[in-house]
Design a protein around this motif. Structure first.
Motif, short mmCIF file in Angstrom:
data_model
loop_
_atom_site.label_atom_id
_atom_site.label_comp_id
_atom_site.label_asym_id
_atom_site.label_seq_id
_atom_site.Cartn_x
_atom_site.Cartn_y
_atom_site.Cartn_z
N VAL A 256 0.86 -1.18 0.00
CA VAL A 256 0.00 0.00 0.00
C VAL A 256 0.90 1.23 0.00
O VAL A 256 1.59 1.51 0.98
N ASN A 257 0.91 1.96 -1.10
CA ASN A 257 1.75 3.14 -1.22
C ASN A 257 1.19 4.29 -0.40
O ASN A 257 -0.01 4.58 -0.45
N LEU A 258 2.06 4.96 0.32
CA LEU A 258 1.67 6.09 1.17
C LEU A 258 2.33 7.37 0.69
O LEU A 258 3.44 7.36 0.15
N TYR A 259 1.63 8.48 0.93
CA TYR A 259 2.12 9.80 0.51
C TYR A 259 1.88 10.80 1.64
O TYR A 259 0.90 10.71 2.38
N TRP A 260 2.79 11.76 1.73
CA TRP A 260 2.65 12.86 2.68
C TRP A 260 2.17 14.10 1.92
O TRP A 260 2.83 14.55 1.00
N HIS A 261 1.00 14.58 2.29
CA HIS A 261 0.45 15.82 1.74
C HIS A 261 0.51 16.89 2.81
O HIS A 261 0.22 16.62 3.98
N CYS A 262 0.85 18.11 2.43
CA CYS A 262 0.85 19.22 3.38
C CYS A 262 0.60 20.52 2.64
O CYS A 262 0.74 20.59 1.42
N TRP A 263 0.23 21.54 3.41
CA TRP A 263 0.02 22.85 2.79
C TRP A 263 1.28 23.30 2.07
O TRP A 263 2.40 23.13 2.57
#
Length: 304
Positions: A271-278
């Motif tokens: 399961v690929n994970l990503y970090w999203h931020c402002w």
């Protein structure tokens, strides 16, 4: 451009974060009447209702915009305090009400994410971690209630930047006694319908995804039991409740010791994970990003 009273914005955010007026008043150290007055004044200034008076209360569309603005003001204060600390150590500290909120899936919290964030918390960052299924954490970011999230969503949200973290790998496990009695040959197309699978909650589709992959089926229907804790899922499996699909990082030591058995040794679910931020110029965001991406690089495999 209109300016809004900082105390009123924090009042609105506190009502939503705490789930009601009474708890918001306790957190802000003011009376419940003062909370109501600040909210009414803010609604009068905006010219619309900001909260739906439900249980718990929920923000309207306008309310979500102002909560996001309150979060951005917190971030500015956090950046300022960080810069001041660098110039004059001990000059000040962030207040608890200036908490920085991020959303992270429970499996990451239970494995690699907390050690990554530990140094920032030790330095005084008032961090709040909101947990949700990895397919839904981005909704907290979309609504402006957190400044970043760990999610399976690959495409960047509006006004945000995204960085790949790696892939968490999942395996199907059971206790040796349960496996010997109910599935001595492991997980097969003939027995998966009789095996109860312990899922995190009703949002958790990892169990069905894994069985579908392992058995080569497009759709599967499972018997499921729900335990909203990764550690609780492990304990339920050890107690013989059934099987579960869990992160390799979480269960590898128990597999090595024989406390658990792998029901499908030739199958893993990445399961690929990503970090999203402002997408803002912020010291705090940069440090959160560096901490999470560095830890993920060490703990997770590169996405395939």
């Amino acid at each position: 451009m209109r300016t809004f009273d900082t105390d009123a914005l924090e009042c609105l955010a506190a009502i939503v974060e705490e789930g009601g007026f009474e708890r918001a008043a306790v957190r802000l150290s003011v009376t419940q009447s003062a909370v109501s007055q600040r909210l009414r004044a803010l609604e009068a200034q905006v010219g619309t209702v900001l909260l739906v008076r439900s249980r718990p209360v929920k923000p309207t569309s306008a309310g979500r915009l102002l909560i996001k603005h309150a979060m951005q003001m917190r971030l500015l204060r956090a950046d300022l305090e960080t810069d001041l600390q660098d110039l004059t150590p001990g000059a000040g500290a962030l207040r608890e009400e200036d908490r920085i909120s991020i959303a992270i899936n429970a499996d990451s919290i239970a494995t690699w994410a907390l050690p990554a964030l530990g140094p920032l918390v030790s330095e005084g960052l008032p961090l709040e971690i909101i947990t949700d299924d990895q397919d839904f954490t981005h909704e907290w970011l979309r609504e402006g209630q957190v400044l970043g999230c760990v999610t399976t969503l690959k495409q960047a949200l509006r006004g945000c930047k995204v960085m790949p973290l790696g892939a968490m790998h999942y395996v199907a496990v059971a206790s040796p006694a349960y496996a010997a009695e109910n599935c001595p040959k492991g997980l097969t197309t003939h027995n998966f319908r009789q095996i109860p699978f312990i899922a995190f909650n009703r949002k958790d589709d990892l169990q069905t995804e894994f069985v579908s992959r392992a058995c080569g089926l497009r759709r599967v229907a499972l018997i499921q039991r729900f335990v909203p804790s990764v550690e609780g899922q492990v304990r339920a499996v050890l107690s013989g409740w059934g099987a579960s699909v869990l992160p390799t990082l979480q269960v590898q030591s128990r597999l090595d010791s024989g406390e658990l058995v792998n029901l499908a040794p030739d199958v893993t679910l990445p399961v690929n994970l990503y970090w999203h931020c402002w997408n803002l110029d912020s010291v705090v965001i940069d440090r959160l990003t560096a901490a999470l991406t560095t830890a993920a690089t060490q703990a997770l495999k590169v996405p395939g």
